[in-house]
Write a protein that holds these residues in place. Structure first.
Motif, short mmCIF file in Angstrom:
data_model
loop_
_atom_site.label_atom_id
_atom_site.label_comp_id
_atom_site.label_asym_id
_atom_site.label_seq_id
_atom_site.Cartn_x
_atom_site.Cartn_y
_atom_site.Cartn_z
N VAL A 59 0.77 -1.36 -0.02
CA VAL A 59 0.06 0.08 0.01
C VAL A 59 0.69 1.36 -0.02
O VAL A 59 1.95 1.32 0.91
CB VAL A 59 -0.88 0.04 1.25
N ILE A 60 0.57 2.34 -0.87
CA ILE A 60 1.31 3.50 -0.92
C ILE A 60 0.23 4.75 -0.66
O ILE A 60 -0.97 4.53 -1.11
CB ILE A 60 2.19 3.60 -2.07
N TYR A 118 -4.77 6.06 0.09
CA TYR A 118 -3.98 5.00 0.05
C TYR A 118 -4.47 3.89 -0.85
O TYR A 118 -5.72 3.77 -1.03
CB TYR A 118 -3.76 4.39 1.49
N VAL A 119 -3.51 3.39 -1.66
CA VAL A 119 -3.75 2.61 -3.02
C VAL A 119 -2.91 1.41 -3.02
O VAL A 119 -1.90 1.26 -2.25
CB VAL A 119 -3.62 3.43 -4.30
N ASP A 120 -3.32 0.46 -3.69
CA ASP A 120 -2.62 -0.69 -3.75
C ASP A 120 -1.39 -0.49 -4.69
O ASP A 120 -1.74 0.38 -5.75
CB ASP A 120 -3.49 -1.96 -4.70
N ARG A 121 -0.13 -0.73 -4.42
CA ARG A 121 1.07 -0.15 -5.02
C ARG A 121 0.91 -0.47 -6.67
O ARG A 121 1.10 0.35 -7.56
CB ARG A 121 2.24 -0.98 -4.47
N ARG A 122 0.42 -1.72 -7.15
CA ARG A 122 0.27 -2.11 -8.13
C ARG A 122 -0.83 -1.72 -9.30
O ARG A 122 -0.77 -1.28 -10.23
CB ARG A 122 0.42 -3.61 -8.45
N ALA A 123 -2.05 -1.87 -8.53
CA ALA A 123 -3.07 -1.68 -9.18
C ALA A 123 -3.54 -0.06 -9.19
O ALA A 123 -4.41 0.40 -10.07
CB ALA A 123 -4.26 -2.58 -8.83
N ARG A 124 -2.86 0.56 -8.37
CA ARG A 124 -3.17 2.10 -7.95
C ARG A 124 -4.69 2.18 -7.97
O ARG A 124 -5.24 3.37 -8.21
CB ARG A 124 -2.74 2.95 -9.23
N ARG A 125 -5.41 1.45 -7.01
CA ARG A 125 -6.79 1.53 -6.71
C ARG A 125 -6.81 1.66 -5.26
O ARG A 125 -6.41 1.03 -4.48
CB ARG A 125 -7.56 0.32 -7.33
N PRO A 126 -7.94 2.38 -4.70
CA PRO A 126 -8.06 2.78 -3.34
C PRO A 126 -8.13 1.47 -2.67
O PRO A 126 -8.90 0.43 -2.88
CB PRO A 126 -9.24 3.74 -3.09
N VAL A 127 -7.57 1.28 -1.32
CA VAL A 127 -7.71 0.20 -0.34
C VAL A 127 -8.00 0.80 0.88
O VAL A 127 -7.52 1.65 1.42
CB VAL A 127 -6.45 -0.89 -0.55
N PRO A 128 -8.60 -0.04 1.88
CA PRO A 128 -8.79 0.11 3.04
C PRO A 128 -7.34 0.40 3.83
O PRO A 128 -6.40 -0.35 3.50
CB PRO A 128 -9.55 -0.97 3.87
N LEU A 129 -7.57 1.46 4.81
CA LEU A 129 -5.96 1.68 5.60
C LEU A 129 -5.67 0.19 6.15
O LEU A 129 -6.62 -0.17 6.88
CB LEU A 129 -6.13 2.65 6.62
N PRO A 130 -4.52 -0.08 6.11
CA PRO A 130 -3.96 -1.44 6.95
C PRO A 130 -4.15 -0.87 8.46
O PRO A 130 -3.81 0.20 8.84
CB PRO A 130 -2.63 -1.53 6.45
N ASP A 131 -4.34 -1.93 9.27
CA ASP A 131 -4.15 -1.81 10.70
C ASP A 131 -3.16 -1.11 11.29
O ASP A 131 -3.35 0.04 12.15
CB ASP A 131 -4.58 -3.17 11.52
#
Length: 142
Positions: A59-60, A118-131
């Motif tokens: 995640v980035i 925050y997005v998946d590094r490869r897909a560049r799509r938003p993801v939930p914040l990691p814990d």
């Protein structure tokens, strides 16, 4: 942030040093330097707290909004202090509020905000914040 920020408004501080190349022709820090300092303050906190792996993490954070207000000039050579707090935590986004103080000053010379999604590094799509990231953000939340 509608009024000039005070040191007591923030939760995390980072000593900073101006550089020779930071001054513009008018003899003070160029406005673009403030944004570089803001980025440094946020990423130092995230890396130091173990919340962000800039090289291998899945995640980035991507900046989707920024803003800055300037109250007092800063210049080389001058020691500064960067300040950080988290104003809002969403599902995949964070609003960071930042300030830059002359060393020892009680009022900000500049203050601003960054919104990261925050997005998946490869897909560049938003993801939930990691814990781990969420916990680090909550520590400096207001």
């Amino acid at each position: 942030m509608s009024e000039r920020a005070k040191r007591s408004d923030y939760r995390h501080f980072l000593p900073l040093q101006t550089r020779w190349a930071d001054n513009d022709i008018y003899g003070h820090l160029n406005n673009v330097v403030h944004y570089g300092l803001f980025d440094t303050i946020v990423n130092e906190y995230l890396i130091a707290s173990g919340a962000l792996d800039i090289h291998e993490g899945a995640v980035i954070g991507l900046v989707v909004e920024t803003g800055c207000r300037y109250f007092a000039p800063l210049e080389f050579p001058q020691k500064l202090e960067g300040a950080l707090r988290v104003a809002k935590i969403g599902n995949s986004s964070v609003r960071y509020e930042l300030a830059i103080f002359a060393e020892g000053a009680q009022e900000a010379a500049a203050q601003g905000h960054f919104v990261h999604v925050y997005v998946d590094r490869r897909a560049r799509r938003p993801v939930p914040l990691p814990d781990g990231l969420r916990k680090a953000l909550e520590k400096i939340g207001v």
